[in-house]
Structures are given as structure tokens and as C-alpha cells.
Enzyme design. Sequence first.
Site, PDB file in Angstrom:
ATOM      1  N   TYR A 124       4.190  -0.917   5.323  1.00 48.48           N
ATOM      2  CA  TYR A 124       4.030   0.309   6.109  1.00 48.48           C
ATOM      3  C   TYR A 124       3.371   0.080   7.466  1.00 48.48           C
ATOM      4  CZ  TYR A 124       4.785   2.397   1.496  1.00 48.48           C
ATOM      5  OH  TYR A 124       5.302   2.743   0.277  1.00 48.48           O
ATOM      6  N   HIS A 131       4.069   6.759  10.762  1.00 48.04           N
ATOM      7  CA  HIS A 131       3.033   7.442   9.970  1.00 48.04           C
ATOM      8  C   HIS A 131       1.692   6.715  10.025  1.00 48.04           C
ATOM      9  CE1 HIS A 131       2.535  10.878   7.489  1.00 48.04           C
ATOM     10  NE2 HIS A 131       2.761  10.357   6.310  1.00 48.04           N
ATOM     11  N   TYR A 145      -3.259   5.431  -0.223  1.00 48.65           N
ATOM     12  CA  TYR A 145      -1.992   6.025   0.206  1.00 48.65           C
ATOM     13  C   TYR A 145      -2.274   7.410   0.767  1.00 48.65           C
ATOM     14  CZ  TYR A 145       0.461   2.036  -1.645  1.00 48.65           C
ATOM     15  OH  TYR A 145       0.887   0.754  -1.864  1.00 48.65           O
ATOM     16  N   ASN A 148      -1.331  10.495   0.571  1.00 49.16           N
ATOM     17  CA  ASN A 148      -1.553  11.771  -0.118  1.00 49.16           C
ATOM     18  C   ASN A 148      -2.846  11.826  -0.924  1.00 49.16           C
ATOM     19  OD1 ASN A 148      -0.803  10.119  -2.204  1.00 49.16           O
ATOM     20  ND2 ASN A 148       0.912  11.371  -2.911  1.00 49.16           N
ATOM     21  N   ASP A 160      -0.848  10.920  12.868  1.00 46.46           N
ATOM     22  CA  ASP A 160       0.427  11.158  13.539  1.00 46.46           C
ATOM     23  C   ASP A 160       0.733  12.651  13.569  1.00 46.46           C
ATOM     24  OD1 ASP A 160       0.694  10.669  10.601  1.00 46.46           O
ATOM     25  OD2 ASP A 160       2.769  11.268  10.951  1.00 46.46           O
ATOM     26  N   ASN A 185       0.466  15.250   4.494  1.00 47.25           N
ATOM     27  CA  ASN A 185      -0.192  15.090   3.198  1.00 47.25           C
ATOM     28  C   ASN A 185      -1.587  14.475   3.299  1.00 47.25           C
ATOM     29  OD1 ASN A 185       1.889  16.268   1.761  1.00 47.25           O
ATOM     30  ND2 ASN A 185       2.942  14.331   1.380  1.00 47.25           N
TER      31      ASN A 185
END
Length: 215
Positions: free
Chosen positions: A14, A19, A64, A66, A91, A112
Site C-alpha cells: 500500500y 490513500h 489498517y 478502518n 487523503d 474509514n
Amino acid sequence: MRLLVGLGNPGSRYAGNRHNIGFMAIEAIARRHGFPPWRKRFHGQATEGPLAGERVMLLMPETYMNESGRAVQEAAQFYKVPLADIVVLHDELDLPPGKVRLKTGGGAAGHNGLRSIGAHMGNDFRRVRIGIGHPGIKEMVQHYVLQDFAKAEREWVATLCDTIADNAGLLAKGQDSTFQNKVHLAMQAKGFLGPHKETAGDGSAKGAAGKSERA
């Protein structure tokens, strides 16, 4: 203690995603101001040091996106940091690429990470909204934010992260309006924001589409 939090997803998969621009910005702050090496704390990577005369912790949750609120809540409780001294860099779909806006409080707008922090702590923390643009179609949002920045975008991303780092002391001192203005003028001077782009996409026309679920 001031708490500056960058949002993103952990791991090399990622690292270059749109994001993850919150991670990129917070890492730039650590580099620019000579913070000590990152170490695992509070379900994330953390480092602390002086910034503009303030004691500051930088945090990248590794839960992560969320579950970001777990890490932020644990760090804030440990240091007894009030919401007014928590700054979250993230973001923002509803701003054009390279545009930065500051706000305190408000909803999650489908983000999230913000939703998780709000659920754990309430919404009255400060936000540095970093524009990444919008794909234009609601159904493409999740794919778009989990894509790496295109090669053509990387110059403005690097310049913006460096500009945020240059002015991070203003965030530590609570001078949010001055921070926003200085970042905007610097990006404009470097040719990444035209004189008529400052309000484009700022939370209106694309707002409904931007509220799609994000990872």
C-alpha cells in the site's frame, strides 16, 4: 504533548497508494525535523521530539485504515492529549490534487480512518485534508484510492509532502490558517496550483460521490 497522525495502510503493498498520502506527509515531517527512528508503539509506528518549541509525537497507525482510531485513542490516552491537540493528516477526494485544507470537527465523508477515530474519540480533532482528486465516478472510488499515484503525479506529491513538512511547526503551535495559507502559496509558486484552482472541487459538486466507502 501534541499528536500528529498520518493515516494510511501498513505494508509495502500500500506504500504508494493515494490513500497513504497521510503516511507520506508524516514521514516527511519526521525526516525534515530530525525526529528519532520510528519504533512500534500504540498499534503503530511512533516517534517523538521537539517541533517549533512544542513536544510532539508523530504516529502512523498499523491497524489498517478502518481501525485507525484504536491507535490514536491509545496514544492520546497515554499522553492525555486533548482532541484540540490532535492533528490527523489524510487523503481527501473532494479537493483537487495538491490542494490542502484545514478543518476542525465534522463528519467522516466516507473516510474509514476518520470514521474510526470519531467512533473512538469523537469528531472534534483537527484535520489536514490533502487533496488527491476524484475519479469522477462513485463506483471507482475504492479502486482509485488504493492505486499508486501515477508517475506523472509523483512530483507534486513529493513537493507537497516537503511543503507540509517545512510548515509543520505551525500545526504544532495551532496556527492552522497560517499553515494552510503558506502551503497553498508555496504550491502555487511552484506551479502545482493555478490562481483559479483554489476552490475547485472543494466539497460541493463531487461531495456526494466522495462519500463512497473507502478501505
